[in-house]
Design an enzyme around this catalytic site. Structure first.
Site, short mmCIF file in Angstrom:
data_model
loop_
_atom_site.label_atom_id
_atom_site.label_comp_id
_atom_site.label_asym_id
_atom_site.label_seq_id
_atom_site.Cartn_x
_atom_site.Cartn_y
_atom_site.Cartn_z
N CYS A 1 0.83 -1.20 0.00
CA CYS A 1 0.00 0.00 0.00
C CYS A 1 0.87 1.26 0.00
CB CYS A 1 -0.90 -0.05 1.24
SG CYS A 1 -1.71 1.49 1.66
N GLY B 1 0.08 4.45 0.19
CA GLY B 1 -0.33 5.40 1.22
C GLY B 1 0.15 4.99 2.61
N CYS B 2 0.21 3.68 2.83
CA CYS B 2 0.71 3.18 4.12
C CYS B 2 2.17 3.54 4.31
CB CYS B 2 0.53 1.66 4.20
SG CYS B 2 -1.17 1.09 4.01
N ARG B 3 2.94 3.36 3.25
CA ARG B 3 4.37 3.70 3.33
C ARG B 3 4.54 5.21 3.51
NH1 ARG B 3 4.29 -0.07 -0.86
NH2 ARG B 3 4.63 1.54 -2.41
#
Length: 161
Positions: A56, A58-60
């Site tokens: 993901c 956005g997670c990173r």
């Protein structure tokens, strides 16, 4: 909103996410370090519960912000828990590699079958749940956090000891 969030929400439009005022469902998960943790272990502390996966983007993007928040507020009681959707990962090696790359200091919990993700009705990643000291959900952020939103909601759940 990131495409993966839009697509996941489109698949399950009739199911509502965790909402402010709900009691945060307790759970028990193994951590990347091998410990078993329960959400209830942290009752009395504000908790930032971040659902994420290595694939993901956005997670990173938000990992550095979460690490910064943990470093700034951990001594004041803030608990940050990363919940990795193990059922959505290729390998545990990928999880370890990403955690090392971002020098993540807070516990990473392994949601092997996605059971906790389903209990929290998470349909898009990243999703961050802000839980106050009493165990009540105060805010749910679907998609990557901004610095301003993170700071505002951390202040709200920190409240007074």
């Amino acid at each position: 909103m990131p495409l993966e969030v839009v697509l996941l929400l489109a698949v399950a439009p009739s199911v509502r996410a965790q909402v402010p005022g709900d009691m945060a469902p307790d759970f028990r998960l193994e951590s990347l370090g091998g410990d078993t943790l329960r959400l209830s272990d942290f009752r009395g502390n504000p908790v930032l519960l971040n659902f994420w996966a290595t694939w993901c983007p956005g997670c990173r993007e938000e990992m550095s912000l979460l690490t910064e928040a943990w470093r700034e507020k951990h001594d004041s009681g803030l608990v940050v828990l990363g919940v990795d959707g193990r059922d959505q990962e290729k390998s545990l090696t990928d999880v370890r590699r990403l955690i090392a790359k971002y020098d993540v200091p807070y516990p990473i919990l392994l949601d092997e079958g996605g059971k906790v993700r389903r209990r929290y009705r998470v349909f898009g990643l990243p999703t961050t749940v802000f839980i106050d000291r009493g165990g009540t959900v105060r805010f749910v952020n679907i998609g990557p956090l901004t610095r301003a939103a993170l700071q505002q909601h951390v202040r709200e759940i920190m409240g007074r000891p």
